[in-house]
Design a protein around this motif. Structure first.
Motif, PDB file in Angstrom:
ATOM      1  N   SER A  85       0.943  -1.115   0.146  1.00 43.39           N
ATOM      2  CA  SER A  85      -0.184   0.014   0.212  1.00 43.39           C
ATOM      3  C   SER A  85       0.708   1.158   0.052  1.00 43.39           C
ATOM      4  O   SER A  85       0.290   2.158  -0.086  1.00 43.39           O
ATOM      5  N   ARG A  86       2.058   1.245   0.167  1.00 44.54           N
ATOM      6  CA  ARG A  86       3.090   2.304   0.152  1.00 44.54           C
ATOM      7  C   ARG A  86       3.155   2.971  -1.309  1.00 44.54           C
ATOM      8  O   ARG A  86       3.041   3.824  -1.530  1.00 44.54           O
ATOM      9  N   GLU A  87       2.940   2.081  -2.331  1.00 41.28           N
ATOM     10  CA  GLU A  87       2.900   2.165  -3.746  1.00 41.28           C
ATOM     11  C   GLU A  87       1.645   2.067  -4.579  1.00 41.28           C
ATOM     12  O   GLU A  87       1.284   2.641  -5.444  1.00 41.28           O
ATOM     13  N   PHE A  88       0.703   1.152  -3.978  1.00 40.93           N
ATOM     14  CA  PHE A  88      -0.399   0.839  -4.505  1.00 40.93           C
ATOM     15  C   PHE A  88      -1.542   0.979  -3.536  1.00 40.93           C
ATOM     16  O   PHE A  88      -1.418   0.108  -2.688  1.00 40.93           O
ATOM     17  N   VAL A  89      -2.448   1.797  -3.468  1.00 35.32           N
ATOM     18  CA  VAL A  89      -3.576   1.708  -2.775  1.00 35.32           C
ATOM     19  C   VAL A  89      -4.972   0.953  -3.232  1.00 35.32           C
ATOM     20  O   VAL A  89      -5.189   1.341  -4.354  1.00 35.32           O
ATOM     21  N   PHE A  90      -5.410  -0.069  -2.446  1.00 35.30           N
ATOM     22  CA  PHE A  90      -6.310  -0.755  -2.897  1.00 35.30           C
ATOM     23  C   PHE A  90      -7.738  -0.254  -2.908  1.00 35.30           C
ATOM     24  O   PHE A  90      -7.701   1.017  -2.208  1.00 35.30           O
ATOM     25  N   SER A  91      -8.862  -0.591  -3.356  1.00 31.25           N
ATOM     26  CA  SER A  91     -10.021   0.081  -3.064  1.00 31.25           C
ATOM     27  C   SER A  91     -10.532  -0.392  -1.774  1.00 31.25           C
ATOM     28  O   SER A  91      -9.968  -1.141  -1.031  1.00 31.25           O
ATOM     29  N   LYS A  92     -11.712   0.374  -1.182  1.00 28.49           N
ATOM     30  CA  LYS A  92     -12.003  -0.035   0.049  1.00 28.49           C
ATOM     31  C   LYS A  92     -12.665  -1.203   0.142  1.00 28.49           C
ATOM     32  O   LYS A  92     -12.538  -1.926   1.332  1.00 28.49           O
ATOM     33  N   THR A  93     -13.230  -1.708  -1.003  1.00 29.52           N
ATOM     34  CA  THR A  93     -14.060  -3.179  -1.005  1.00 29.52           C
ATOM     35  C   THR A  93     -12.556  -4.119  -0.629  1.00 29.52           C
ATOM     36  O   THR A  93     -12.884  -5.020   0.053  1.00 29.52           O
ATOM     37  N   ALA A  94     -11.700  -3.912  -1.496  1.00 27.22           N
ATOM     38  CA  ALA A  94     -10.386  -4.643  -1.237  1.00 27.22           C
ATOM     39  C   ALA A  94     -10.052  -4.900   0.167  1.00 27.22           C
ATOM     40  O   ALA A  94      -9.582  -5.982   0.852  1.00 27.22           O
ATOM     41  N   TYR A  95      -9.571  -3.879   0.858  1.00 29.72           N
ATOM     42  CA  TYR A  95      -9.210  -3.642   2.130  1.00 29.72           C
ATOM     43  C   TYR A  95     -10.205  -4.476   3.037  1.00 29.72           C
ATOM     44  O   TYR A  95      -9.757  -5.204   3.939  1.00 29.72           O
ATOM     45  N   VAL A  96     -11.476  -4.028   2.898  1.00 29.77           N
ATOM     46  CA  VAL A  96     -12.546  -4.670   4.056  1.00 29.77           C
ATOM     47  C   VAL A  96     -12.376  -6.468   3.672  1.00 29.77           C
ATOM     48  O   VAL A  96     -12.268  -7.068   4.586  1.00 29.77           O
ATOM     49  N   LEU A  97     -12.419  -6.709   2.519  1.00 25.02           N
ATOM     50  CA  LEU A  97     -12.388  -8.326   2.092  1.00 25.02           C
ATOM     51  C   LEU A  97     -11.167  -9.002   2.628  1.00 25.02           C
ATOM     52  O   LEU A  97     -11.258 -10.030   3.255  1.00 25.02           O
ATOM     53  N   MET A  98      -9.952  -8.296   2.560  1.00 25.68           N
ATOM     54  CA  MET A  98      -8.792  -8.724   3.063  1.00 25.68           C
ATOM     55  C   MET A  98      -8.704  -8.966   4.650  1.00 25.68           C
ATOM     56  O   MET A  98      -8.142  -9.893   5.299  1.00 25.68           O
ATOM     57  N   PHE A  99      -9.402  -7.674   5.257  1.00 28.76           N
ATOM     58  CA  PHE A  99      -9.140  -7.819   6.781  1.00 28.76           C
ATOM     59  C   PHE A  99     -10.403  -9.024   7.533  1.00 28.76           C
ATOM     60  O   PHE A  99     -10.402  -9.293   8.699  1.00 28.76           O
ATOM     61  N   VAL A 100     -11.200  -9.476   6.627  1.00 22.75           N
ATOM     62  CA  VAL A 100     -12.285 -10.519   7.016  1.00 22.75           C
ATOM     63  C   VAL A 100     -11.493 -11.852   7.396  1.00 22.75           C
ATOM     64  O   VAL A 100     -11.488 -12.096   8.764  1.00 22.75           O
ATOM     65  N   TRP A 101     -10.472 -12.081   6.430  1.00 24.17           N
ATOM     66  CA  TRP A 101      -9.816 -13.307   6.837  1.00 24.17           C
ATOM     67  C   TRP A 101      -8.778 -13.142   8.292  1.00 24.17           C
ATOM     68  O   TRP A 101      -8.648 -14.006   8.888  1.00 24.17           O
ATOM     69  N   ILE A 102      -8.276 -11.810   7.983  1.00 24.66           N
ATOM     70  CA  ILE A 102      -7.408 -11.442   8.906  1.00 24.66           C
ATOM     71  C   ILE A 102      -7.828 -11.564  10.423  1.00 24.66           C
ATOM     72  O   ILE A 102      -7.325 -12.114  11.521  1.00 24.66           O
ATOM     73  N   VAL A 103      -9.015 -11.013  10.491  1.00 27.62           N
ATOM     74  CA  VAL A 103      -9.991 -11.082  11.867  1.00 27.62           C
ATOM     75  C   VAL A 103     -10.354 -12.426  12.278  1.00 27.62           C
ATOM     76  O   VAL A 103     -10.011 -12.976  13.392  1.00 27.62           O
ATOM     77  N   LEU A 104     -10.886 -13.362  11.192  1.00 26.54           N
ATOM     78  CA  LEU A 104     -11.473 -14.695  11.699  1.00 26.54           C
ATOM     79  C   LEU A 104     -10.062 -15.546  11.957  1.00 26.54           C
ATOM     80  O   LEU A 104     -10.170 -16.356  13.027  1.00 26.54           O
TER      81      LEU A 104
END
Length: 204
Positions: free
Chosen positions: A52-71
């Motif tokens: 994310s320092r060079e490439f900022v993902f969409s809000k949807t992408a960030y939320v989806l990635m954090f679902v697994w991180i939390v679970l």
């Protein structure tokens, strides 16, 4: 697109995750299993911030990635077979097995979304080809993780190895986990299509 807003979403999600991380670190069911399970989570979180320092993902992408991180972090506290998940198991009529690990594996597939997004917005692949690539990337990752899981369980042995493996006596556990990963990736790709991202890859 609003890169500043999207990056702010990453910061907020990370702060919220730190609360979950702290909760998981307090008196986990098995400290050894917690350490083994939390290492890949921290590694993925670090990778997200690094990219994310060079490439900022969409809000949807960030939320989806954090679902697994939390679970996965919640699973690390209890071990996946012992997570309080009775309401879901009863809902699907399978009280003899804890399906929290299946849901967590399904959420791993969500990473197909940011993979496809990265490839598309950087014009490395056309959207549809990027989706196909991301699907097979998740399937490969799923197979690789099952091998690592087996290796660690064999190395640790005893109750610790069984708790980490989380098969709960199912001889087809690895195959079913990989199927859930694949279904999660398929769902993420379908979501991209519903958002119109397969033809116009702009962050949402």
């Amino acid at each position: 697109m609003n890169l500043r807003t999207n990056h702010h979403v990453l910061k907020v999600l990370t702060l919220l995750y730190l609360v979950v991380f702290t909760f998981s670190a307090i008196n986990p069911l098995s400290r050894a299993v917690w350490v083994a399970e939390i290492i890949p989570v921290v590694a993925v979180l670090g990778l997200i911030w690094w990219v994310s320092r060079e490439f900022v993902f969409s809000k949807t992408a960030y939320v989806l990635m954090f679902v697994w991180i939390v679970l996965h972090t919640i699973g690390s506290k209890y071990t996946f077979s012992e997570v309080p998940f009775d309401w879901f198991n009863q809902l699907i009529g399978s009280e003899e097995r804890n399906h929290f690990d299946r849901v967590a594996h399904y959420s791993i597939g969500f990473f197909a979304y940011p993979i496809a997004e990265y490839l598309t917005r950087n014009q490395l692949m056309k959207p549809k080809l990027a989706c196909i690539f991301s699907l097979f990337a998740i399937m490969s990752l799923a197979a690789g993780y099952e091998i690592i899981e087996w290796w660690y369980a064999a190395l640790a042995g005893g109750e610790e190895g069984i708790a980490f493996l989380g098969s709960q006596g199912d001889v087809w556990d690895a195959q079913k986990d990989m199927l859930m990963d694949t279904l999660g990736a398929t769902s993420a790709i379908i979501l991209m299509g519903l958002q119109g991202r397969l033809s116009a890859p702009t962050p949402k």
